[in-house]
Design a protein around this motif. Structure first.
Motif, mmCIF file in Angstrom:
data_model
loop_
_atom_site.group_PDB
_atom_site.id
_atom_site.type_symbol
_atom_site.label_atom_id
_atom_site.label_comp_id
_atom_site.label_asym_id
_atom_site.label_seq_id
_atom_site.Cartn_x
_atom_site.Cartn_y
_atom_site.Cartn_z
ATOM 1 N N LEU A 139 7.433 13.349 7.032
ATOM 2 C CA LEU A 139 7.563 12.301 8.041
ATOM 3 C C LEU A 139 7.563 10.932 7.363
ATOM 4 C CD1 LEU A 139 5.789 12.023 11.446
ATOM 5 C CD2 LEU A 139 5.529 10.140 9.819
ATOM 6 N N PHE A 140 8.524 10.070 7.736
ATOM 7 C CA PHE A 140 8.665 8.732 7.173
ATOM 8 C C PHE A 140 8.368 7.685 8.259
ATOM 9 C CE2 PHE A 140 11.216 11.529 4.646
ATOM 10 C CZ PHE A 140 11.101 11.061 3.348
ATOM 11 N N PHE A 141 7.598 6.660 7.867
ATOM 12 C CA PHE A 141 7.278 5.567 8.784
ATOM 13 C C PHE A 141 7.057 4.297 7.980
ATOM 14 C CE2 PHE A 141 3.224 7.005 7.285
ATOM 15 C CZ PHE A 141 2.392 5.898 7.300
ATOM 16 N N GLY A 152 -1.781 7.529 9.418
ATOM 17 C CA GLY A 152 -2.813 8.541 9.317
ATOM 18 C C GLY A 152 -2.733 9.599 10.398
ATOM 19 N N GLU A 153 -1.926 9.359 11.419
ATOM 20 C CA GLU A 153 -1.791 10.329 12.507
ATOM 21 C C GLU A 153 -1.140 11.612 11.989
ATOM 22 O OE1 GLU A 153 0.703 10.775 16.715
ATOM 23 O OE2 GLU A 153 0.501 8.809 15.738
ATOM 24 N N GLN A 154 -1.730 12.748 12.298
ATOM 25 C CA GLN A 154 -1.185 14.032 11.900
ATOM 26 C C GLN A 154 -0.303 14.587 13.010
ATOM 27 O OE1 GLN A 154 -1.663 15.342 8.718
ATOM 28 N NE2 GLN A 154 -2.543 13.307 8.470
ATOM 29 N N ARG A 188 3.916 16.622 5.195
ATOM 30 C CA ARG A 188 3.550 15.434 4.415
ATOM 31 C C ARG A 188 4.057 14.184 5.115
ATOM 32 N NH1 ARG A 188 5.018 16.523 -1.872
ATOM 33 N NH2 ARG A 188 4.182 14.405 -1.986
ATOM 34 N N ASN A 189 3.325 13.054 4.916
ATOM 35 C CA ASN A 189 3.725 11.755 5.457
ATOM 36 C C ASN A 189 4.059 10.804 4.312
ATOM 37 O OD1 ASN A 189 3.064 12.842 7.930
ATOM 38 N ND2 ASN A 189 1.209 11.628 8.209
ATOM 39 N N PHE A 190 4.996 9.889 4.577
ATOM 40 C CA PHE A 190 5.375 8.899 3.565
ATOM 41 C C PHE A 190 5.512 7.536 4.235
ATOM 42 C CE2 PHE A 190 8.360 6.333 1.154
ATOM 43 C CZ PHE A 190 7.907 6.484 -0.148
ATOM 44 N N GLU A 191 4.704 6.549 3.781
ATOM 45 C CA GLU A 191 4.814 5.187 4.321
ATOM 46 C C GLU A 191 5.782 4.391 3.467
ATOM 47 O OE1 GLU A 191 2.216 1.278 5.735
ATOM 48 O OE2 GLU A 191 1.216 2.915 4.636
ATOM 49 N N ALA A 192 6.857 3.922 4.086
ATOM 50 C CA ALA A 192 7.891 3.157 3.397
ATOM 51 C C ALA A 192 7.602 1.668 3.500
ATOM 52 C CB ALA A 192 9.262 3.459 4.009
#
Length: 417
Positions: A112-114, A124-126, A132-136
């Motif tokens: 997930l990209f945000f 941090g929201e699941q 996996r999460n990715f902060e751009a």
């Protein structure tokens, strides 16, 4: 503005100008945002999207708009010895969240990209079903897969292409079975045929847009100096561009400075193109290398994944298409790549492949190569194939008075060597 102020503005802006051009042209070429374009064959000389493109791997290019909601990439396992996912926003900092070098792509994964401005999602929201999460650092991204296709193994090549075509892009709404948020409510500034054109024609409009869609760190020196350069011109994060309210730049003067800087940076190619400090994440690269990589050919991978040294002549003179050349590599000098390597020919001014009927632009495992009996190789750059030279080792050029250059690419290089 003084000459020094214009030079400062151009140097600090080039990474954003280059990536605004590249990402905007990419979205236009591939049909818009939140879409993926999947290669089924290697690139050829018709590609004009980016300077010094790659001809030894297949691409999946996904253009992400993170303004309204997160975007999820659903990726399969890959039967390839080299795959990477590269993510880049307008700031031209490069992140490789997944690669075979790091042990990834052995099993399917959803990422997930945000960004800090993404609506409808809290850091941090699941999310159920997401691995996996990715902060751009930006709202508009290019997410590019490089996949070694094993083109000389037909069955494996077919299998890899099928795996590539199974990559899916979903918004968070779509993942949950809902209708995605509309993203057609944004008006983009005009792009430039070249970066220099944009510097001349609409720099402040583009940079206002960029500042509104990029995360700037109050503790990052490069970020703060960029903002300081634009504030006196009436361009700041959160503002709406108004041509009557911003400063009036002499576009021709800015263009002249940009052309000079472009020439100066291109002259550094022999020295900097192989630098292990290129294409790094934020805070791990300085302005000098950011400027060079943005001028020389935006969007590349960090040295752990790949290095791209230019090949110089023995007499130090630029290569020119009025002449033929031979690149000789002995067995002991073979490129130290754990995955694979290639040599690719370009015209220097544009960074494009040299057109030819054979569509032969590179020598390597995917472009074709033939080692000599000693385990080395000779690569010929020539208008006509010399007698006795293997077809695989000939890079054709069109005779003329223009400069050419050859870039060596090493994937997963042994950096000490």
């Amino acid at each position: 503005m003084t000459d020094e102020q214009i030079e400062n503005l151009v140097k600090r802006s080039w990474q954003y100008v280059a990536m605004y051009n590249v990402n905007s042209k990419g979205a236009k070429q591939y049909g818009g945002w939140n879409l993926c374009d999947v290669d089924t064959q290697l690139k050829d000389h018709t590609l004009k999207l980016i300077a010094r493109p790659n001809n030894d791997s297949l691409y999946i290019t996904c253009m992400l708009d993170l303004r309204k909601e997160p975007v999820i990439l659903d990726m399969p396992a890959f039967d390839s010895k080299y795959v990477s996912l590269m993510v880049t926003g307008y700031d031209h900092y490069v992140n490789i969240p997944l690669s075979t070098r790091q042990g990834d792509f052995k099993k399917p994964v959803k990422m997930l990209f945000f960004s800090e401005r993404t609506q409808g999602y809290k850091k941090g929201e699941q999310v159920a079903g997401v691995d996996r999460n990715f902060e751009a650092t930006g709202d508009f991204l290019s997410a590019v897969f490089r996949v070694m296709p094993h083109a000389n193994e037909p069955e494996r090549f077919k299998r890899i292409k099928e795996q590539m075509q199974s990559v899916k892009l979903l918004t968070l709404s779509e993942l949950r079975g809902d209708t995605p948020e509309s993203i057609d409510d944004v008006e983009f500034p005009a792009i430039g045929k070249t970066d220099v054109d944009l510097f001349e024609n609409n720099l402040l409009e583009v940079m206002q847009f960029v500042l509104n869609h990029t995360t700037f760190d109050p503790d990052n020196e490069l970020d703060q100096k960029l903002l300081a350069a634009y504030k006196p011109l009436g361009v700041e994060p959160g503002k709406t561009y108004d041509a009557d309210q911003v400063a009036k730049l002499d576009g021709q003067r800015v263009r002249e400075v940009a052309k000079r800087i472009e020439a100066e940076e291109m002259a550094k190619a022999d020295r900097l193109a192989a630098s292990t400090g290129l294409f790094q994440p934020k805070s791990e690269i300085g302005l000098d290398l950011l400027l060079f990589q943005s001028v020389f050919g935006p969007i590349g991978q960090p040295a752990q994944e790949a290095v791209y040294p230019a090949i110089a002549t023995t007499d130090g003179k630029p290569m020119n298409a009025q002449h033929d050349y031979v690149i000789r590599i002995s067995k002991d000098e073979m490129p130290p790549a754990e995955a694979f390597w290639s040599c690719t020919l370009y015209d220097t001014d544009n960074g494009f492949f040299i057109p030819n009927d054979r569509k032969k632009y590179s020598v390597g495992e995917n472009g074709g190569m033939k080692l000599n009996e000693d385990g080395g190789i000779e690569i010929y750059v020539a208008a006509e194939k010399p007698d006795g030279v293997p077809e695989e080792n000939w890079l054709p050029l069109n005779r003329g008075d223009y400069d050419i250059d050859v870039v060596l690419r090493l994937y997963v290089p042994e950096l000490e060597k």
